[in-house]
Design a protein around this motif. Structure first.
Motif: not given
Ligand SMILES: [K+]
Ligand SMILES: [K+]
Ligand SMILES: [K+]
Ligand SMILES: [K+]
Ligand SMILES: [K+]
Ligand SMILES: [K+]
Ligand SMILES: [K+]
Lengths: 436, 436
Positions: A320-321, A324, A331, A335, A405
């Motif tokens: 999740t980081h 992006p 994406e 997630v 996100v």
């Protein structure tokens, strides 16, 4: 001679770390910003996830077998060194899984794995024989027993079940390697599905004495190890990747360190959210096990499955980081994968409690959280919170895929507040009930 | 309300992993096969080693402060959540160290670190005040005491010493950042050098009650965590780097997996040697602490230093099995650095025992290992083995620099055999003594 307590604690710590640490190769799979989660990458990720899961489950079996040090309550130097040899072989198991996952049709991986397990079984048998030859090492009940050989026979039978299955799998691998994999899968679930004749009360796998089920303390110690390593693996990522180097600060931010750090803002948020998630899942686990008086076989299996999902959480953080940057479609999928991990961790905790409630929970739970107990509803709310929130986030990302996100991070950060709200509501409700 | 036992165990596990895990960035510093350990690389390595050491030492201080949960023996949900918040802030400390190491002249790193420590101190103070407001959470002795505010005052004074020093350091950083670093270094050694007025018997730092020194169990739990994480970090390297991929097996080894694995032979040897080293150092630690009845302040410091070297061992593994590729001069230096790490880990264990022997060890040791005790010489041999072997290997590499890696691996693999030989010799000698 010495109490075996510290030896057991050290082994439990080793085992919980071995079980969890193989998530790191999964989480650190290189994902280029410009490529989508293509087929090759998916295959690679799938292989690594399989290695992680297999390691986790087989280490749980090894941990369960380690209960023999609850029978051997005093140790000497020889036993301590034999146990270290045993641990060394267990650390090799993830390596054999990597070989199997990369060369599934090659017999070598299977043979190495089976060889390791058989040598482990051999060393454990030597430990048992050595200890029964020196009865002062054994626990009081067995020590004072007339016919110790019955116990010795029973323990050896339980211990050698797994190596014998592996011997069969090794032999099979020469004819039909698919059959070997079926046998190895059986090994993992053997403790949960084997006939319960030894313990008529259905209380925990690998029980040597009906009066003494799997010690709750050891379940807690193993679970703590998993939660602790997951919580701290997160700091590695942030400490390694999010420290700007002096040259780039000079170049991109006019020498302003504050501006450079501000550009990582969303990653700090992701880190805090992930830590809060792991911490609160531990908190729910802790609240549940405080009320557990005995663990049944089904509860052991469900707890293991919950822990396997918890071990996967560093992957959720990474997904999740990092993503992006990647394409929109990926994406959302990243997630959603993270939501599944959180949901799995939470829902199997809830399932553990539901399993404990079978038969009213008279043997397994303290009165407070049984049906009608004063904390029954509060426990339900604590355990249902994460599954509900993760499910809601998953469904939201299907509708609002553009903000997936953001939704996930909001979920991670809002849930601790929900916990606090829950507490206040419960306090308010119980005050209200008293008045009525 | 609940016993605080599991909360303390979980916190100890978290802290020992945080203390150790920062060695991974050091060990994974990219070293190209064709470049020597040049100045840039040395600077980078030096920075990372400094971050690791500072993290290790400050986490030890935090761990010592966590003794407040030995005073608060029952917890409720509020305390559990406050403790989790405290742990989250502690996981941020390595990050602030990374900033400090990369931007030593910038105040931001110092300010963030001091801010973290002050908030931690604040939360701990809230925990203390909350618990003293609900005396049933406190330990029996304090609970039944008339004047609890004396205890509360004393505990707060001990807890707030570190945050106050950090406040000073933060203020100083605006005028003279060098002075701040001096103050921060003081923080790390404060528990060991502060006047002993509170405990006239010189028994352990951070004692709240003279009758109850630092629990030996917690020293053991923290040490176990460090040894366990070091032993298992090794498997990551071998499982990630030494699994050949199918394409290269086809290309370089004519599709023979066995041949491909044979080319890694020396790395397996290195892995087994490293695991044996960590395992036997744990074994020596275990043997020593079985005979310790109380830990003094000096013993605590020496044990911490030994553990800091143990935490560095993954670096030794990395250095000795990556560098056969590199230039001869660097190879020798890498092996010598590894010898220093093993020597440090062993010699500080020995020093812990020597410190315990001060004054004949009447307060600190069990009779068996005091001067003249039956196991005194055996304990000396166990603890002196690794320092002696590491020193010998170091000196040998000075003479036979061409064979330095071979010497190191031989040392790692021969030492377990020396342990067995030692046991046999002791048994023989004691049999001989009985006859005389
Ligand atoms: K078990
Ligand atoms: K049992
Ligand atoms: K990161
Ligand atoms: K507790
Ligand atoms: K302490
Ligand atoms: K104390
Ligand atoms: K390697």
């Amino acid at each position: 001679t010495q109490s075996s307590h510290r030896l057991l604690a050290y082994s439990d710590a080793l085992l919980s770390i071995i079980a969890t640490v193989m998530i790191l190769p999964v989480a650190h799979t290189k994902m280029e910003a410009d490529e989508e989660l293509d087929d090759n990458l998916q295959l690679l990720l799938g292989t690594k996830v399989a290695v992680y899961l297999m390691t986790f489950l087989i280490v749980t079996v090894a941990w369960a077998a380690h209960i023999l040090f609850q029978v051997i309550v005093r140790i000497d130097d020889t036993l301590a060194l034999l146990n270290l040899a045993c641990m060394m072989l267990i650390t090799l198991l993830p390596y054999t899984f990597s070989l199997m996952a990369n060369f599934p049709a090659h017999v070598l991986g299977i043979l190495l794995f089976c060889g390791c397990v058989m040598v482990i079984g051999l060393i454990q048998s030597v430990i048992v024989l050595y200890a029964f030859g020196r009865p002062f090492l054994l626990q009081h009940q067995i020590q004072s027993c007339e016919d110790r050989s019955v116990y010795r026979h029973h323990i050896l039978k339980v211990l050698l079940r797994v190596p014998v299955m592996c011997l069969l799998a090794a032999v099979c691998s020469f004819f039909c390697y698919q059959l070997s994999y079926v046998l190895l899968a059986l090994v993992i679930f053997l403790p949960y599905i084997s006939p319960a004749e030894e313990d008529p009360e259905q209380v925990m796998f690998y029980t040597f004495l009906p009066s003494e089920p799997l010690s709750k303390e050891r379940v807690e110690a193993f679970s703590d190890g998993v939660y602790a390593i997951v919580a701290t693996l997160l700091i590695l990522d942030i400490s390694e990747d999010n420290v700007p180097d002096p040259a780039s600060v000079q170049q991109h931010f006019n020498g302003s360190l504050v501006a450079a750090l501000r550009s990582y803002g969303s990653e700090y948020l992701a880190y805090l959210g992930s830590f809060a998630t792991v911490g609160l899942l531990w908190f729910a686990h802790h609240s549940l096990f405080l009320q557990v008086s005995r663990a049944t076989r089904a509860m052991g299996l469900l707890n293991t499955l919950s822990l396997a999902f918890v071990g996967g959480l560093p992957l959720a953080f990474r997904l999740t980081h990092e993503l992006p940057l990647a394409a929109l479609r990926d994406e959302r999928r990243a997630v959603q994968a993270s939501c599944v991990l959180v949901f799995g961790a939470g829902v199997f905790q809830l399932a553990t409690w539901v399993a404990a409630l079978q038969g009213g929970g008279r043997r397994t739970l303290r009165p407070a959280v049984r049906y009608g107990g004063p904390e029954h509803v509060f426990m339900l709310a604590k355990l249902a919170l994460y599954p509900a929130v993760a499910l809601a986030a998953f469904l939201l990302t299907c509708v609002l895929s553009r903000f997936s996100v953001t939704i996930f991070h909001l979920m991670e950060i809002a849930t601790p507040l929900a916990f606090l709200l829950l507490r206040l509501m419960v306090r308010f409700a119980s005050a209200l009930l008293k008045h009525l």
